[in-house]
Design a protein around this motif. Structure first.
Motif, PDB file in Angstrom:
ATOM      1  N   HIS A 120     -85.820 -13.482 -29.280  1.00 23.32           N
ATOM      2  CA  HIS A 120     -85.680 -13.780 -30.074  1.00 23.32           C
ATOM      3  C   HIS A 120     -83.645 -15.020 -30.214  1.00 23.32           C
ATOM      4  O   HIS A 120     -83.653 -15.796 -30.809  1.00 23.32           O
ATOM      5  N   ARG A 161     -96.753 -17.741 -23.110  1.00 27.81           N
ATOM      6  CA  ARG A 161     -97.643 -18.791 -23.447  1.00 27.81           C
ATOM      7  C   ARG A 161     -96.887 -18.988 -24.634  1.00 27.81           C
ATOM      8  O   ARG A 161     -97.518 -20.458 -24.768  1.00 27.81           O
ATOM      9  N   TRP A 162     -97.307 -18.030 -26.151  1.00 28.44           N
ATOM     10  CA  TRP A 162     -97.181 -18.759 -27.095  1.00 28.44           C
ATOM     11  C   TRP A 162     -96.002 -19.408 -27.324  1.00 28.44           C
ATOM     12  O   TRP A 162     -95.453 -20.793 -28.445  1.00 28.44           O
ATOM     13  N   ALA A 163     -94.851 -18.694 -27.285  1.00 25.52           N
ATOM     14  CA  ALA A 163     -93.513 -19.819 -27.263  1.00 25.52           C
ATOM     15  C   ALA A 163     -93.084 -20.557 -26.598  1.00 25.52           C
ATOM     16  O   ALA A 163     -93.022 -21.484 -26.976  1.00 25.52           O
ATOM     17  N   ASN A 164     -93.660 -20.812 -25.375  1.00 23.31           N
ATOM     18  CA  ASN A 164     -94.085 -22.074 -25.115  1.00 23.31           C
ATOM     19  C   ASN A 164     -94.892 -23.021 -25.323  1.00 23.31           C
ATOM     20  O   ASN A 164     -93.905 -24.652 -25.476  1.00 23.31           O
ATOM     21  N   ALA A 165     -96.044 -22.754 -26.202  1.00 22.73           N
ATOM     22  CA  ALA A 165     -96.572 -23.868 -27.080  1.00 22.73           C
ATOM     23  C   ALA A 165     -95.525 -23.819 -28.315  1.00 22.73           C
ATOM     24  O   ALA A 165     -95.647 -25.510 -28.690  1.00 22.73           O
ATOM     25  N   GLU A 166     -95.177 -23.298 -28.735  1.00 21.54           N
ATOM     26  CA  GLU A 166     -94.398 -23.519 -30.150  1.00 21.54           C
ATOM     27  C   GLU A 166     -93.011 -23.948 -30.214  1.00 21.54           C
ATOM     28  O   GLU A 166     -92.759 -25.069 -31.049  1.00 21.54           O
ATOM     29  N   TYR A 167     -92.406 -23.811 -28.782  1.00 27.34           N
ATOM     30  CA  TYR A 167     -90.872 -24.538 -28.155  1.00 27.34           C
ATOM     31  C   TYR A 167     -90.194 -25.509 -27.629  1.00 27.34           C
ATOM     32  O   TYR A 167     -89.704 -25.448 -27.672  1.00 27.34           O
ATOM     33  N   ARG A 170     -89.132 -28.886 -28.277  1.00 30.31           N
ATOM     34  CA  ARG A 170     -88.187 -28.662 -29.300  1.00 30.31           C
ATOM     35  C   ARG A 170     -87.115 -28.410 -27.948  1.00 30.31           C
ATOM     36  O   ARG A 170     -85.727 -28.399 -28.389  1.00 30.31           O
ATOM     37  N   THR A 173     -88.428 -23.798 -23.222  1.00 31.21           N
ATOM     38  CA  THR A 173     -89.553 -23.547 -22.486  1.00 31.21           C
ATOM     39  C   THR A 173     -89.390 -21.855 -21.897  1.00 31.21           C
ATOM     40  O   THR A 173     -88.102 -21.528 -21.884  1.00 31.21           O
ATOM     41  N   THR A 174     -90.484 -22.081 -22.317  1.00 30.68           N
ATOM     42  CA  THR A 174     -91.204 -20.164 -22.083  1.00 30.68           C
ATOM     43  C   THR A 174     -91.859 -19.772 -20.610  1.00 30.68           C
ATOM     44  O   THR A 174     -92.912 -20.019 -20.524  1.00 30.68           O
TER      45      THR A 174
END
Length: 254
Positions: A120, A161-167, A170, A173-174
């Motif tokens: 975060h 996986r969620w954070a990578n798809a979300e950000y 922008r 990458t995660t």
């Protein structure tokens, strides 16, 4: 390669290897762990070998004070962090009923709470700049029913996986890094002598190979990195097994 990388659990094992390889690629590094003496030793060797800036930040990530200190470093606008490697962790005996619940709570805090808090902190600063990479070290145990260790690692995989798809769109990458059994001091810290882990030789990975593949996958923006072909195959097969058989398979090794 982003200018500065922060690595937790950097005093030994995969964390130290991430620090060495990132420094070899030209990144300055911030090393985080509890053991100041061990961090100083790694830092001196990296400075000598790679001629980069190395900062040592002793912190216990199970404590609020330790998390606050590392989060503050991640959000410092005058010294931006381009890569975060959430690597700190430890293992427990698979017999949850016999484990000390205080140890289980520390285990949960380090793998989940610390990963969430530091991700975060890094995300906010990275999104403002429009670039950054986060690597969260999980395990192939995430894909097997393997006690609370597998459970916390599955949380890391799902979250990454969620954070990578979300950000990723922008610029941030995660990647969840999911190694199999790797030659480090991880099992020694669990009290297991070398050769007593119950794992056949061909299943062991070299830390240098694990980190090199993880960094390559992260550079390509992959949400999940499973280093080595043999573990990619094992994970694919494990997903097809009935739960009872998968549970028996997951009891192999420590």
């Amino acid at each position: 390669m982003p200018k500065t990388a922060l690595i937790t659990g950097a005093s030994s094992g995969l964390g130290a290897e991430f620090a060495r390889q990132l420094a070899a690629r030209g990144a300055d590094v911030v090393l985080v762990a509890r053991d100041r003496a061990a961090l100083d030793d790694i830092a001196e060797r990296i400075r000598s070998d790679h001629r980069v800036q190395v900062e040592v930040l002793p912190a216990d990530l199970v404590t609020t004070e330790g998390l606050d200190a590392v989060a503050a470093r991640l959000t410092d606008p005058t010294r931006p962090i381009g890569v975060l490697v959430n690597n700190a962790g430890f293992g427990l005996d698979l017999d949850f009923a016999r484990n000390d619940i205080a140890d289980e709570e520390r285990h949960l805090d380090l793998h989940v709470r610390a990963t969430m808090r530091l991700t975060h902190a890094a995300l906010g600063a990275m999104l403002e700049r429009g670039r950054g990479r986060i690597l969260n070290v999980a395990s192939v145990a995430a894909f097997l029913p393997r006690g609370t260790y597998g459970a916390v690692k599955m949380w890391i995989v799902s979250f990454s996986r969620w954070a990578n798809a979300e950000y990723a769109a922008r610029g941030v990458t995660t990647t969840a890094v999911c190694p199999g059994f790797t030659h480090t001091n991880f099992h020694e810290r669990m009290g297991l002598a070398p050769g007593k882990e119950g794992i056949p030789g061909p299943m062991w990975l070299d830390a240098r190979d694990v980190v090199a593949e993880a960094l390559s996958d992260a550079a390509r923006g992959k949400p999940v990195s499973i280093p080595s072909t043999r573990y990619k195959v094992l994970v694919a097969v494990a997903r097809l097994l009935p739960n009872g058989l998968a549970t028996r398979l997951a009891k192999t090794g420590r």
